[in-house]
Design a protein around this motif. Structure first.
Motif, PDB file in Angstrom:
ATOM      1  N   ARG A 174       5.109 -53.411 -64.848  1.00 30.65           N
ATOM      2  CA  ARG A 174       4.134 -53.582 -65.936  1.00 30.65           C
ATOM      3  C   ARG A 174       2.706 -53.629 -65.392  1.00 30.65           C
ATOM      4  NH1 ARG A 174       6.608 -55.497 -71.075  1.00 30.65           N
ATOM      5  NH2 ARG A 174       4.463 -55.942 -71.565  1.00 30.65           N
ATOM      6  N   VAL A 175       2.509 -54.275 -64.248  1.00 30.52           N
ATOM      7  CA  VAL A 175       1.186 -54.320 -63.629  1.00 30.52           C
ATOM      8  C   VAL A 175       0.758 -52.911 -63.219  1.00 30.52           C
ATOM      9  CG1 VAL A 175      -0.106 -55.120 -61.598  1.00 30.52           C
ATOM     10  CG2 VAL A 175       1.337 -56.716 -62.867  1.00 30.52           C
ATOM     11  N   LEU A 176       1.676 -52.187 -62.589  1.00 32.48           N
ATOM     12  CA  LEU A 176       1.365 -50.811 -62.178  1.00 32.48           C
ATOM     13  C   LEU A 176       1.059 -49.922 -63.380  1.00 32.48           C
ATOM     14  CD1 LEU A 176       4.019 -50.259 -59.373  1.00 32.48           C
ATOM     15  CD2 LEU A 176       1.534 -50.371 -59.097  1.00 32.48           C
ATOM     16  N   LYS A 177       1.792 -50.144 -64.469  1.00 32.16           N
ATOM     17  CA  LYS A 177       1.583 -49.337 -65.677  1.00 32.16           C
ATOM     18  C   LYS A 177       0.181 -49.539 -66.242  1.00 32.16           C
ATOM     19  CE  LYS A 177       3.945 -48.082 -69.911  1.00 32.16           C
ATOM     20  NZ  LYS A 177       5.162 -48.279 -70.703  1.00 32.16           N
ATOM     21  N   LYS A 178      -0.327 -50.767 -66.144  1.00 26.56           N
ATOM     22  CA  LYS A 178      -1.678 -51.044 -66.635  1.00 26.56           C
ATOM     23  C   LYS A 178      -2.740 -50.413 -65.750  1.00 26.56           C
ATOM     24  CE  LYS A 178      -0.728 -55.384 -68.991  1.00 26.56           C
ATOM     25  NZ  LYS A 178      -0.957 -56.825 -69.000  1.00 26.56           N
ATOM     26  N   THR A 179      -2.524 -50.434 -64.448  1.00 22.98           N
ATOM     27  CA  THR A 179      -3.535 -49.932 -63.520  1.00 22.98           C
ATOM     28  C   THR A 179      -3.428 -48.431 -63.275  1.00 22.98           C
ATOM     29  OG1 THR A 179      -2.157 -50.484 -61.599  1.00 22.98           O
ATOM     30  CG2 THR A 179      -3.748 -52.142 -62.336  1.00 22.98           C
TER      31      THR A 179
END
Length: 98
Positions: free
Chosen positions: A33-38
């Motif tokens: 989820r963090v990677l998806k945001k960035t």
């Protein structure tokens, strides 16, 4: 640092190792989820860490579908000798099975 879920899966043999696997799977999802945001990935394929199912309902549906399909497989005629490993494998399948 990301844990290799497939490597960790092989060590699941009791309740404690199963709980550790669930924690690692949850961390993997959180990292996704963090990677998806960035760095957004294509909406038509898996995320950066291989997640196909990004909600609880799709994750559980995929895990159940994989469990059902794999239990009908000709390879599954043998009794399950490690129920903890089977449960962990079902949960891992929720990550990628469509």
């Amino acid at each position: 640092m990301s844990v290799d879920l497939y490597e960790l899966l092989e060590s699941v043999n009791d309740e404690q190792s199963f709980i550790g696997f669930i924690e690692a799977l949850g961390s993997d999802f959180s990292n996704e989820r963090v990677l998806k945001k960035t760095t957004p990935s294509s909406p038509y394929g898996p995320g950066a860490l291989g997640w196909e199912n990004g909600s609880v309902d799709t994750f559980l549906d995929a895990a159940a579908a994989w469990a059902s399909a794999s239990s009908r497989s000709s390879l599954s005629n043998a009794p399950v000798s490690n129920v903890w490993l089977r449960c962990a494998t079902i949960l891992l399948a929720g990550k990628f099975y469509e």
